[in-house]
Design a protein around this motif. Sequence first.
Motif, PDB file in Angstrom:
ATOM      1  N   GLN A  61       0.836  -1.209   0.000  1.00  0.00           N
ATOM      2  CA  GLN A  61       0.000   0.000   0.000  1.00  0.00           C
ATOM      3  C   GLN A  61       0.865   1.250   0.000  1.00  0.00           C
ATOM      4  O   GLN A  61       0.600   2.210  -0.728  1.00  0.00           O
ATOM      5  N   TRP A 247      -6.817   9.173   1.629  1.00  0.00           N
ATOM      6  CA  TRP A 247      -5.699   8.350   2.077  1.00  0.00           C
ATOM      7  C   TRP A 247      -5.148   8.838   3.413  1.00  0.00           C
ATOM      8  O   TRP A 247      -4.834   8.034   4.295  1.00  0.00           O
ATOM      9  N   SER A 344      -6.020  -2.343   0.961  1.00  0.00           N
ATOM     10  CA  SER A 344      -6.694  -1.385   1.841  1.00  0.00           C
ATOM     11  C   SER A 344      -7.867  -2.041   2.566  1.00  0.00           C
ATOM     12  O   SER A 344      -8.082  -1.826   3.768  1.00  0.00           O
TER      13      SER A 344
END
Length: 358
Positions: A61, A247, A344
Amino acid sequence: TIEDSYTGQVRVVDNVPLGVGFSGSLISNIGYGVTELFEQSYQNVASMTSQPFAESLRELQALRRNLNDATVIESLNDAVSNADEIDVARSLDNYIRECTFVKIALGEMTKEELKILPWQQALQFNSSIYGTRLYLGNGAADENPTCAQAWTYISTALANTNNATVIQAVNRAAGIMSNGIPAGDFGGVSQALNQLNLASNDAHDFIRAAILYPIVEKAAAGYYNDFGDVSNAVMINQAISQRNVQWSAEQTLFMTTVRPMLTFFEGFIYAITPVMGFLFVIGIFGIRLAVRYFQTLLWIQLWLPVMSICNLYITMSASREMASYSADFLTTFYGLERVDDVVSTWIATGGMLCAATP
């Protein structure tokens, strides 16, 4: 001595009382030892005794999201040449706007193919008619190369992801450390890919695609702006901004506090261990407190084994989702998006499961 099982760092501490030192050594090895026994049968899944929780997912990620870091681009510039005029990001932006998107405008490739083709094939425009401007230290050759010529120079510049300075910058941006400093190779990236059934994907190609992705997004906005399509340019820039805000808000509180919390409770238990001897001599009340102490001790030592099982579950689940994709999946921009979606989801799931552990 105190050793960090994740980083291997050792710290010598003097003048520790014998009772605290003995109880600390004994207690800290209970949960750790049980977890090591569990993980003997885990095979290829990340170990909680050598890595933080969900580390493989977190690394992928971070690589997907953080490689637009200025230090990564600057290290790539330095790897190409120390000359001041070197600007790899600007060269890529120019090429993508003036070659790749022209290729799409001419109907030689669709927007969908830009995402699903390997990045080398998607970005390259083998044209001797259209040209661009590069800043790669090639002198006069930088000024007006054709798209076909420019791609040769760009490919050479991107090959510098093998450079030691670039590797360290990438690992620093992704938080991949070895003994407290950025790792000097992409071994951690390869290990993370392997643990998610993506071992057939080359780590260097994945890194290059991750560096290119935000540049392609920026170039898309620049292309539409160049041709007066302000609404499309604004829409793309807004989408990028909204995504970045999302994010930044996605950090799971428990994921960032679990190690300090474990450390505090274990340290607290070590500190009060010598006091337990006095509780037995003050009668039934003291004995009840001692029993609760041992219950707390057992509770804390079960955290690591339980987290290890959660780690196994989310890693295997993410790996199963990735298993159906092709060998060059992570060399496509769609692959990067898909990986980010999957990891995620499972990082969030793991954070929820970990939060339930205490």
